[in-house]
Scaffold this motif. Structure first.
Motif, mmCIF file in Angstrom:
data_model
loop_
_atom_site.group_PDB
_atom_site.id
_atom_site.type_symbol
_atom_site.label_atom_id
_atom_site.label_comp_id
_atom_site.label_asym_id
_atom_site.label_seq_id
_atom_site.Cartn_x
_atom_site.Cartn_y
_atom_site.Cartn_z
ATOM 1 N N LYS A 1 9.307 11.469 3.312
ATOM 2 C CA LYS A 1 10.292 10.449 1.940
ATOM 3 C C LYS A 1 11.994 10.297 2.398
ATOM 4 C CE LYS A 1 9.146 12.374 -2.091
ATOM 5 N NZ LYS A 1 8.780 12.985 -3.096
ATOM 6 N N THR A 2 12.564 11.488 2.846
ATOM 7 C CA THR A 2 14.166 11.612 2.630
ATOM 8 C C THR A 2 14.280 10.002 3.708
ATOM 9 O OG1 THR A 2 14.491 13.565 2.879
ATOM 10 C CG2 THR A 2 15.927 13.067 4.233
ATOM 11 N N ARG B 1 24.311 11.115 7.576
ATOM 12 C CA ARG B 1 22.998 10.565 6.840
ATOM 13 C C ARG B 1 21.995 11.554 8.596
ATOM 14 N NH1 ARG B 1 22.186 7.626 3.188
ATOM 15 N NH2 ARG B 1 20.092 8.160 2.627
ATOM 16 N N HIS C 1 13.251 6.903 1.952
ATOM 17 C CA HIS C 1 14.555 6.376 1.523
ATOM 18 C C HIS C 1 15.913 5.847 2.246
ATOM 19 C CE1 HIS C 1 16.775 7.147 -2.194
ATOM 20 N NE2 HIS C 1 17.704 7.500 -1.434
ATOM 21 N N TYR C 2 15.292 6.745 3.643
ATOM 22 C CA TYR C 2 16.918 6.210 3.921
ATOM 23 C C TYR C 2 16.673 4.858 4.021
ATOM 24 C CZ TYR C 2 20.331 5.002 7.509
ATOM 25 O OH TYR C 2 21.989 4.436 8.702
ATOM 26 N N ASP D 1 6.507 3.416 7.850
ATOM 27 C CA ASP D 1 6.159 4.737 7.289
ATOM 28 C C ASP D 1 5.518 4.557 8.656
ATOM 29 O OD1 ASP D 1 5.301 7.282 7.511
ATOM 30 O OD2 ASP D 1 3.147 6.710 5.549
ATOM 31 N N GLY E 1 15.513 2.402 1.924
ATOM 32 C CA GLY E 1 15.343 1.644 1.639
ATOM 33 C C GLY E 1 13.689 1.849 0.927
ATOM 34 N N GLU E 2 12.801 2.745 1.454
ATOM 35 C CA GLU E 2 11.707 1.912 0.599
ATOM 36 C C GLU E 2 11.729 3.774 -0.150
ATOM 37 O OE1 GLU E 2 7.197 2.114 3.424
ATOM 38 O OE2 GLU E 2 9.257 1.309 3.984
ATOM 39 N N GLU E 3 10.777 3.862 -1.531
ATOM 40 C CA GLU E 3 10.690 4.964 -1.943
ATOM 41 C C GLU E 3 9.600 5.328 -1.133
ATOM 42 O OE1 GLU E 3 12.503 6.423 -4.514
ATOM 43 O OE2 GLU E 3 13.930 4.639 -3.655
ATOM 44 N N TYR E 4 8.924 7.009 -1.462
ATOM 45 C CA TYR E 4 7.832 7.579 -1.192
ATOM 46 C C TYR E 4 7.503 8.325 -1.877
ATOM 47 C CZ TYR E 4 4.171 9.145 2.715
ATOM 48 O OH TYR E 4 3.471 9.873 2.912
ATOM 49 N N TYR F 1 19.729 14.885 7.038
ATOM 50 C CA TYR F 1 17.745 14.727 7.594
ATOM 51 C C TYR F 1 17.740 15.767 7.717
ATOM 52 C CZ TYR F 1 13.765 13.797 9.849
ATOM 53 O OH TYR F 1 12.322 13.772 10.050
#
Length: 713
Positions: free
Chosen positions: A376-377, A363, A380-381, A202, A383-386, A367
């Motif tokens: 967040k989108t 993808r 997530h791409y 991020d 591989g990281e949760e937000y 977006y």
């Protein structure tokens, strides 16, 4: 002990009191002489992760960097911080390289940057074995992987580092690496039980926004008008587009240039150097520009066209805000861009690569058309949760409202059906809006029942609704039929079986209101803004004298803190984040004197405003040799106001020479227009009479001269 020394090095050479999250753990692992892999976003502080341990440990650190411009910037930054550093690459003469090598033998260098080609050249390993090497750092490590978007075949040979120097720790760093690339980095470098450190990807300081692709030029002009003097990059898909856009911006009075792979190496270097030196504000470029750009004060990045994938997009927006200060990313999106990119992919890649590239493009499109938090989108791409929403993107600031859009969807689907599924989205919008263009009339679309059925809905909104129907599976796009829209089973259910469709409506954002809203809570005082611009000009002058990039003097974050706190003694100045001892010795007294001078000048200006003689302040600054542009920056007023002051001063008889700003030919043309229109107050009639050939600034000066000459007569 070593970690404590690392903190001391951080303060002494880089001017920071504490490490960013994750940096200290990485440094501790390197100091323990263990192989290390660092996945960290651009601007996250990767270089500190090898520079600090390299300075703590005895011996020389060798940094492998893929681009000459990048290593040059890094070395200049280290030298400015008091670190003895050098580089070896093909841009140097044999004599220059021998001098650097001798400094290595003498133990005078702590950090040596080399290109992969130089590292792998004949006899170079033998040279290194005669030195005390404490660390190998491999920057841009994703270049080792064929899966990476910047694959460099010579990086594959870097495995020889571990074979030749098994006891020397290796740290591999990258700002962009999917899982396949990460695997290649681990295996192809022959790293020994490496510890992988993955920071959050991020970049919270970058504001994310997407706008429809219609009226891009108008939107860009609105955007940059609200961000005067801020350096930025506009990425375009084609070389021609960069040149055309730069020309249009220049015609509007902006300091812009272009960069693409079709330029000669000499021209590319020249343009890049001008941008680094802040002599060019706006760079219009293809993706050929950027990998080696370590310019920390890029305040915004615009994508004129949709990128091929989110990896490229994320790396490119990461060139904004590398100093940690606020930056913005604006992406334009249209279905036409998607079609162009699909054509490029399907014509230039084998079937396996096509499938992967098309999936990544999908993808990217998702977006751009997202109706939920963009950060967040994006996370997530990767591989990281937000958790939650970011509060720093256009969707969070302007949440779309859901509504029953069944009737609108039926109109769209009906138009597609009545044109026998042969037209693209733009023509469907024309039909719904009742546009009587050539194609509509020649093909008889004006006779369709749906022609003009959506006149009350703006074209831009119709495009958004079509995109939503495509995203949600109610429409298909036949890319091999020039983007023709096709119906499917879901379409039939909406048209004939009563299926409802939820759509979202976006409210138009007022750019000025949005900027003011986002700045609340972090706004700086008017005085601090003015001082920041004053110090920015000083920084540029100092950089020009030393032939270095301005951000190598102080980055924007440090400069903003100086402007806010106004340090006027050594202790206060050294307490500023990013001011190391070596930086203070070079620039501290100069900046302190400039701050004191500015504060004194501000007091004088305030008195002038009270007395209603603000134009006399301009006069004093002219007498000091400042140009109207410099006065505009120093006084934080529009250039038009300064020109108005010039006209007033001339008219009142002050010793002001208008010739540098107004030619005799221009004055005569304006004078003719004044006589023709009878106007000496309103400038627009004069401007229109001259068909816009002479700008308002020169018209204002001409009116001042005309009034004085008329009064004299």
């Amino acid at each position: 002990m070593e970690v404590r020394e690392a903190r001391e090095v951080l303060k002494l050479y880089f001017g920071y009191d504490q490490f960013r999250p994750g940096q200290e753990d990485i440094i501790a692992n390197v100091l323990a002489k263990k192989d290390t892999v660092v996945l960290m976003p651009t601007g996250g502080g990767k270089s500190i992760c090898y520079q600090v341990p390299g300075l703590v440990m005895p011996g020389l650190s060798v940094v492998v960097s893929p681009l000459i411009a990048l290593m040059k910037d890094q070395v200049e930054a280290l030298l400015g911080n008091g670190v003895n550093a050098g580089y070896l690459n093909s841009s140097q003469s044999t004599k220059e390289q021998q001098l650097i090598e001798q400094q290595c033998f003498d133990g005078r260098l702590k950090m040596l940057y080399v290109s992969p080609e130089k590292l792998l050249s004949a006899g170079f390993f033998s040279f290194l074995k005669r030195l005390q090497i404490n660390l190998f750092a491999i920057d841009e490590a994703h270049c080792i992987s064929a899966w990476g978007h910047d694959f460099r075949p010579e990086y594959l040979q870097l495995k020889n580092l571990k074979l030749q120097f098994p006891e020397v720790p290796v740290i591999a760093l990258t700002a962009t690496a999917d899982k396949l690339t990460q695997r290649d980095i681990l295996t192809q470098l022959y790293l020994q039980n490496p510890k992988v450190f993955s920071s959050s990807f991020d970049r919270p300081n970058i504001y994310l926004q997407v706008q429809p692709g219609q009226k891009r030029m108008e939107a860009i002009l609105d955007f940059i008008e609200e961000r005067p003097f801020q350096p930025g990059i506009i990425y375009c898909l084609s070389r021609k587009a960069t040149e055309t856009l730069a020309t249009k911006l220049k015609e509007k009075g902006y300091n812009a240039d272009y960069y693409h792979a079709g330029l000669s190496a000499k021209d590319r270097d020249r343009v890049q150097e001008r941008f680094l030196q802040d002599n060019v504000q706006i760079m219009c470029a293809t993706i050929a520009f950027g990998m080696g750009i370590d310019k920390s004060n890029v305040r915004w990045v615009i994508h004129y066209n949709l990128p091929k994938n989110l990896e490229s997009y994320y790396q490119e927006i990461g060139r904004g805000g590398r100093d940690g200060a606020a930056a913005e990313a604006l992406l334009f999106h249209s279905l036409a861009d998607v079609m162009t990119l699909r054509d490029i992919i399907t014509q230039g890649e084998n079937s396996k690569e096509q499938a992967l590239s098309l999936a990544k493009l999908d993808r990217m499109q998702q977006y751009a058309e997202s109706t939920s938090c963009r950060r967040k989108t994006l996370m997530h791409y990767f591989g990281e949760e937000y958790p939650g929403n970011c509060g720093s993107c256009d969707i969070c600031d302007n949440p779309p409202t859901s509504f029953n859009g069944t009737e609108l969807a039926q109109k769209i689907l009906s138009a597609v059906a009545r044109t026998k599924e042969t037209v693209a989205s733009a023509q469907v919008v024309d039909i719904l809006r009742g546009s009587r263009n050539q194609q509509s009339l020649s093909r008889g679309y004006d006779k369709l029942k749906t022609f003009g059925a959506g006149r009350d809905v703006p074209a831009q909104e119709w495009q958004r609704y079509i995109h939503q129907l495509i995203n949600r599976g109610f429409l298909e796009v036949a890319y091999d039929e020039h983007g023709a829209l096709k119906l499917n089973n879901a379409s039939e259910e909406v048209l004939f079986k009563g299926r409802t469709v939820e759509l979202v409506k976006f409210q138009a954002i007022d750019l000025k209101e949005e900027k003011e809203r986002r700045s609340k809570g972090k706004s700086r005082s008017v005085g601090a803004v003015a001082l920041f611009d004053h110090l920015r000009q000083l920084r540029k002058d100092l950089a020009t004298e030393r032939n270095i990039a301005p951000y190598l003097v102080f980055n924007d974050n440090t400069l903003q803190e100086i402007a806010e706190l106004k340090p006027t003694n050594k202790l206060a100045f050294l307490a500023i984040s990013g001011v190391a001892q070596a930086k203070y010795e070079q620039y501290g007294e100069i900046f302190i004197n400039s701050i004191l001078s500015f504060l004194s000048q501000q007091a004088t200006q305030q008195q002038a405003k009270i007395k209603g003689t603000t134009h006399l302040v301009t006069y004093e600054m002219l007498r000091q040799g400042l140009s109207p542009e410099e006065i505009s920056v120093n006084r934080q007023v529009q250039l038009a106001t300064i020109y108005s002051h010039l006209a007033t001063l001339y008219q009142q008889g002050y010793d002001v020479d208008l010739r540098p700003y107004l030619s005799e030919w221009e004055y005569e043309r304006v004078k003719e227009a004044i006589l023709k229109t009878g106007q000496t107050a309103a400038m627009k009639p004069i401007f229109d009479t001259l068909d816009g050939q002479i700008d308002y600034l020169k018209i204002r000066l001409s009116i001042g001269r005309y009034n004085k000459e008329s009064a004299t007569v």
